[in-house]
Write a protein that holds these residues in place. Structure first.
Motif, short mmCIF file in Angstrom:
data_model
loop_
_atom_site.label_atom_id
_atom_site.label_comp_id
_atom_site.label_asym_id
_atom_site.label_seq_id
_atom_site.Cartn_x
_atom_site.Cartn_y
_atom_site.Cartn_z
N PRO A 1 0.89 -1.31 -0.10
CA PRO A 1 0.10 0.04 -0.14
C PRO A 1 0.86 1.17 0.10
CG PRO A 1 -0.10 -1.07 2.24
CD PRO A 1 0.83 -1.97 1.25
N ASN A 2 2.12 1.14 0.27
CA ASN A 2 2.98 2.39 0.24
C ASN A 2 3.04 2.99 -0.98
OD1 ASN A 2 4.66 4.21 1.19
ND2 ASN A 2 6.34 3.02 1.12
N LEU A 3 2.75 4.28 -1.36
CA LEU A 3 2.75 5.00 -2.62
C LEU A 3 1.77 4.30 -3.59
CD1 LEU A 3 6.58 5.50 -2.47
CD2 LEU A 3 4.68 7.48 -2.42
N SER A 4 0.94 3.45 -3.07
CA SER A 4 0.08 2.67 -4.14
C SER A 4 -0.83 3.50 -4.82
CB SER A 4 -0.71 1.53 -3.45
OG SER A 4 -1.82 2.06 -2.78
N GLN A 5 -1.09 3.24 -5.94
CA GLN A 5 -2.22 3.96 -6.73
C GLN A 5 -3.84 3.74 -6.85
OE1 GLN A 5 -0.88 4.52 -10.77
NE2 GLN A 5 1.31 4.89 -10.14
N LYS A 6 -3.93 2.27 -6.39
CA LYS A 6 -5.20 1.88 -6.07
C LYS A 6 -5.33 0.45 -5.16
CE LYS A 6 -6.15 -1.14 -10.12
NZ LYS A 6 -7.05 -1.65 -10.69
N ASP A 7 -6.37 0.20 -4.44
CA ASP A 7 -6.23 -0.55 -3.78
C ASP A 7 -6.22 -2.14 -4.68
OD1 ASP A 7 -7.05 -2.85 -1.80
OD2 ASP A 7 -8.61 -1.47 -0.84
N GLU A 8 -5.12 -2.88 -3.99
CA GLU A 8 -5.10 -4.04 -4.90
C GLU A 8 -5.43 -5.22 -3.92
OE1 GLU A 8 -4.20 -4.49 -7.80
OE2 GLU A 8 -3.48 -2.71 -8.44
N GLY A 9 -5.96 -4.89 -2.93
CA GLY A 9 -6.41 -6.01 -1.89
C GLY A 9 -7.65 -6.35 -2.07
N LEU A 10 -8.67 -6.14 -1.27
CA LEU A 10 -10.00 -6.48 -1.42
C LEU A 10 -10.51 -6.55 -2.45
CD1 LEU A 10 -11.43 -5.96 2.19
CD2 LEU A 10 -11.07 -8.19 1.27
N PRO A 11 -10.75 -5.22 -3.18
CA PRO A 11 -11.53 -5.20 -4.36
C PRO A 11 -10.91 -6.30 -5.34
CG PRO A 11 -10.77 -3.08 -3.59
CD PRO A 11 -10.18 -4.01 -2.68
N ARG A 12 -9.64 -6.42 -5.38
CA ARG A 12 -9.09 -7.45 -6.52
C ARG A 12 -9.50 -8.80 -6.00
NH1 ARG A 12 -3.92 -6.89 -9.91
NH2 ARG A 12 -5.66 -5.31 -10.66
N PHE A 13 -9.24 -9.23 -4.76
CA PHE A 13 -9.54 -10.52 -4.04
C PHE A 13 -11.10 -11.05 -4.56
CE2 PHE A 13 -6.78 -9.47 -0.12
CZ PHE A 13 -5.68 -9.30 -1.03
N VAL A 14 -11.87 -10.05 -4.60
CA VAL A 14 -13.17 -10.56 -4.97
C VAL A 14 -13.67 -10.35 -6.43
CG1 VAL A 14 -14.05 -10.10 -2.33
CG2 VAL A 14 -14.43 -8.49 -4.21
N GLU A 15 -13.15 -10.00 -7.27
CA GLU A 15 -13.47 -9.42 -8.60
C GLU A 15 -13.81 -10.71 -9.37
OE1 GLU A 15 -10.54 -7.10 -10.34
OE2 GLU A 15 -8.87 -8.70 -10.67
N ASP A 16 -13.30 -11.86 -9.06
CA ASP A 16 -13.87 -13.18 -9.83
C ASP A 16 -15.05 -13.74 -9.07
OD1 ASP A 16 -12.49 -13.87 -7.31
OD2 ASP A 16 -11.30 -15.60 -8.23
N SER A 17 -15.64 -13.14 -8.01
CA SER A 17 -17.13 -13.39 -7.57
C SER A 17 -17.26 -14.71 -7.42
CB SER A 17 -18.29 -12.84 -8.48
OG SER A 17 -18.11 -11.44 -8.68
N GLU A 18 -16.32 -15.42 -6.51
CA GLU A 18 -16.36 -16.94 -6.42
C GLU A 18 -17.62 -17.29 -5.55
OE1 GLU A 18 -12.45 -19.20 -6.42
OE2 GLU A 18 -11.82 -17.52 -5.40
N SER A 19 -18.06 -18.35 -5.52
CA SER A 19 -19.30 -18.66 -4.46
C SER A 19 -18.82 -18.71 -3.08
CB SER A 19 -19.61 -20.30 -4.99
OG SER A 19 -20.38 -20.75 -3.89
N VAL A 20 -19.40 -18.46 -2.28
CA VAL A 20 -19.13 -18.53 -0.81
C VAL A 20 -20.02 -19.37 0.04
CG1 VAL A 20 -17.90 -16.27 -1.05
CG2 VAL A 20 -20.30 -16.32 -0.42
N ILE A 21 -20.79 -20.23 -0.66
CA ILE A 21 -21.75 -21.26 -0.02
C ILE A 21 -20.83 -22.55 0.37
CG2 ILE A 21 -23.74 -22.61 -0.54
CD1 ILE A 21 -24.70 -20.55 -2.23
#
Ligand SMILES: [Cu+2]
Length: 674
Positions: free
Chosen positions: A591-611
């Motif tokens: 996150p230091n000097l980062s340009q965008k959030d490469e964490g949670l928004p990226r982790f969930v972008e493939d919308s995997e099932s959570v059931i």
């Protein structure tokens, strides 16, 4: 973590010392890994650095942003038992000749398994470069000239503290490893030093080369006079308070072992020191009638975000992500017995990797204690109030206090006999302040001076800002296969002779990874619930853990704002993701000097099932800090919390023992009989 337990003798005559024999045992043993989740030992950290140097991947100029444990696979950890061997692997993040590299090392075998450059990534700010940037700026003729214009001279009373710079498109130094530097005067000893900012001066320095890229010398505001003395008696300090503390006359209920396993009443868990998160709490389990049941695989601070709301260039960049930029463990402070924690606490020294391939140890950086809250855990009076049954509420508290510039954050994990876990964050220390011309709200400049903050003392404005603390909660509601539910309280019409309206419960199941926000249609509120997908309690209900907080403050800054784009995780109070071993930090690994959030928004972008999956809940405690005079000269600890409570988990109250002897007959002749 060093397992030397510092058992304080301040109150030896009063207290039964907790586990003095353990302190002696562990102090005399060499510090070796005893559990698959133990932090890397000093020897292992040195092994990693030596191997990288031997392989010509590092030299004396290389800085290490991280040398940290890569945990063994979960299945291996779950099935591990004492005495079995376990793997030791490390991730190292190196800054070498202006580039960032990641190395993966089998520590036990001393094998470099992977080494790669990570273009554009910036590790956290490290001591050597922090000092390099500060010293370069304080010696820069432009800075000295700016001081002289204000009638000030460089010297021990003038000091500067490099900050993380954030990222703003088009600004000078973009792409370089910059820090931004405000300065302060400590000549006035009646003021906390960082409450006397030298307004209008800011340095932009390449911390890697020491080059001072820019010196901003904007408005000149007179240094704040000393209005409320630092060190004077605070309001309310009279009458003098007599000391209070917590006694355990028959010895503690806490047992510690290894590096570090904690057990207390029905609870057990493992704790390790982490440079970035502070501490990581793992394998949180509750035993019930001899059956050990999972509550969480892991819990820790994942990131913080503290954006200021002042457009002045000397302030607008202040969009701090302290965990990933500085390290909550690295900046943990020693705890003051009797003030920070009860004197009867266990105090644990924590060892962290430094930035040159060695370690440093912060003494008494973690305290563990139990306390009676002074409240009843439960009670009931029967027989017209003549017989009272009840028990006192007690809690186990595990506390660290990182100091990040002006703020100290008290971070507590609190466990109760009822199976509840509270995660609490207390903000204390100082409001960050700017010097202004207004003495009070009648001053001609007051309206302008307080457009973006509150006047909290004469000539002193504290700009508004937010605090967000994201916790990575790898919950296991009675095992790893879980489903996330929303319980909403819905107004429901009924047509009966007696009632026309009542509330009922609507339960929904989340299907995919992503952010979760309160449903604004459920005016009655809602609870989020991590539920077992396969197990049932004795009543054939799904054992679950409620995630309950009254704090649902999320960021209201436009997502297109450069600061906000780095902290996408703050747009929802809760996110749900499938467990992945390398998805650990809400704003990404860098996150230091980062340009965008490469964490949670990226982790969930493939919308995997959570059931019915192994899920991670990411919860943000957030609050908007409306600064006020009562914050000055010192901020009274301002608490916020999340509660994780069992629901349908047990078959009955897990905490009541009914045999603890707290029962009283109250003779009364003339009371009511009902
Ligand atoms: Cu604040």
């Amino acid at each position: 973590m060093r397992t030397l337990l510092t058992v304080l003798c301040i109150a030896c005559s009063l207290l039964v010392l907790p586990h003095a024999s353990l302190a002696q045992d562990t102090a005399s043993k060499p510090y070796t890994a005893q559990h698959p989740l133990d932090a890397l030992t000093p020897e292992e950290i040195e092994t990693v650095a030596a191997l990288l140097r031997k392989e010509k991947k590092a030299d004396d100029a290389t800085l290490f942003g991280a040398i940290t444990l890569i945990e063994p696979p979960k299945e291996e950890v779950r099935h591990w038992s004492k005495g079995k061997p376990f793997g030791r692997n490390a991730l190292a993040i190196l800054r070498h000749k202006g580039k960032t590299f990641e190395a993966r090392i089998n520590v036990a075998a001393k094998i470099l398994q992977d080494f790669k450059e990570v273009p554009g990534a910036q590790p956290m700010i490290m001591d050597r470069e922090w000092l390099r940037a500060r010293d370069a700026f304080q010696q820069d003729p432009r800075f000295i000239g700016a001081l002289e214009k204000r009638g000030l001279k460089p010297g021990p009373d003038i000091f500067c503290t490099p900050n993380s710079a954030g990222w703003f498109p088009g600004e000078s130094g973009a792409g370089r490893r910059i820090v931004k530097i405000p300065c302060f005067s400590s000549t006035d000893k009646l003021h906390p030093a960082i409450a006397r900012p030298i307004e209008g001066i800011m340095g932009i320095v390449d911390s890697e080369s020491g080059e001072v890229l820019d010196v901003i010398d904007a408005q000149h505001v007179a240094l704040t006079a000393a209005p409320n003395g630092w060190g004077k008696s605070l309001p309310g300090a009279d009458p003098v308070m007599q000391p209070l503390d917590i006694l355990a006359p028959k010895g503690p209920n806490i047992a510690l072992s290894g590096n570090l396993n904690v057990s207390w009443l029905n609870w057990s868990f493992h704790v390790r020191a982490d440079k970035r998160a502070g501490i990581i709490v793992s394998l949180v389990r509750f035993s019930e009638n001899g059956q050990v049941r999972d509550m969480a695989y892991q819990m820790n601070v994942s990131e913080m975000f503290v954006p200021y709301m002042d457009p002045d260039p000397a302030w607008s960049y202040r969009t701090f992500m302290d965990a990933g930029e500085f390290g909550l463990g690295y900046l943990s402070s020693s705890l003051l017995p009797g003030a920070d924690c009860p004197v009867s606490s266990f105090f644990v020294d924590l060892t962290f990797p430094n930035d040159v391939g060695g370690t440093f140890t912060r003494e008494r950086a973690l305290c563990i204690f139990e306390r009676p809250t002074g409240d009843p855990a439960w009670r009931h009076a029967v027989g017209g109030g003549k017989t009272i049954h009840g028990e006192p509420q007690v809690e186990l508290v595990m506390r660290t206090i990182p100091t990040l510039g002006n703020y100290d954050y008290v971070i507590d994990y609190v466990f109760s006999p009822q199976g509840n876990i509270a995660i609490r964050v207390g903000a204390t220390g100082f409001d960050a302040v700017k010097s202004v011309a207004a003495q009070d709200m009648d001053s001609p400049s007051a309206a302008e001076d307080t457009r973006y903050g509150s006047l909290i003392a004469p000539f002193t404005v504290a700009p508004y800002h937010d605090h967000y603390f994201n916790f990575r909660l790898d919950l296991d509601a009675d095992g790893p296969d879980n489903t996330m539910l929303r319980n909403s309280f819905i107004e429901t019409a009924v047509d009966t002779p007696t009632r026309k309206s009542l509330w009922t419960l609507k339960t929904q199941r989340y299907a995919k990874e992503g952010p979760i926000s309160p449903d604004h249609e459920s005016a009655g509120g809602e609870l989020w619930r991590m539920a077992s997908a396969s197990r049932l309690n004795g009543l054939k209900q799904s054992p679950s853990l409620w995630i309950d907080s009254h704090v649902h403050e999320t960021s209201i800054i436009n997502p297109l704002d450069p600061a906000q784009s780095r902290a996408g995780f703050t747009t929802a109070p809760l996110w749900i993701s499938r467990y992945k071993p390398d998805e650990l930090w809400a704003a990404g690994l860098y996150p230091n000097l980062s340009q965008k959030d490469e964490g949670l928004p990226r982790f969930v972008e493939d919308s995997e099932s959570v059931i019915g999956q192994d899920l991670v809940a990411w919860y943000t405690i957030g609050f908007r800090h409306l600064t006020r005079p009562e914050d000055f000269p010192i901020l009274p600890t301002y608490w916020h919390e999340i509660k994780i409570r069992p629901a349908f988990f047990f078959d009955m109250d897990a905490g009541a023992t009914f045999n603890s002897g707290y029962q009283q007959q109250v003779p009364s002749e003339n009371g009511p009989e009902q």
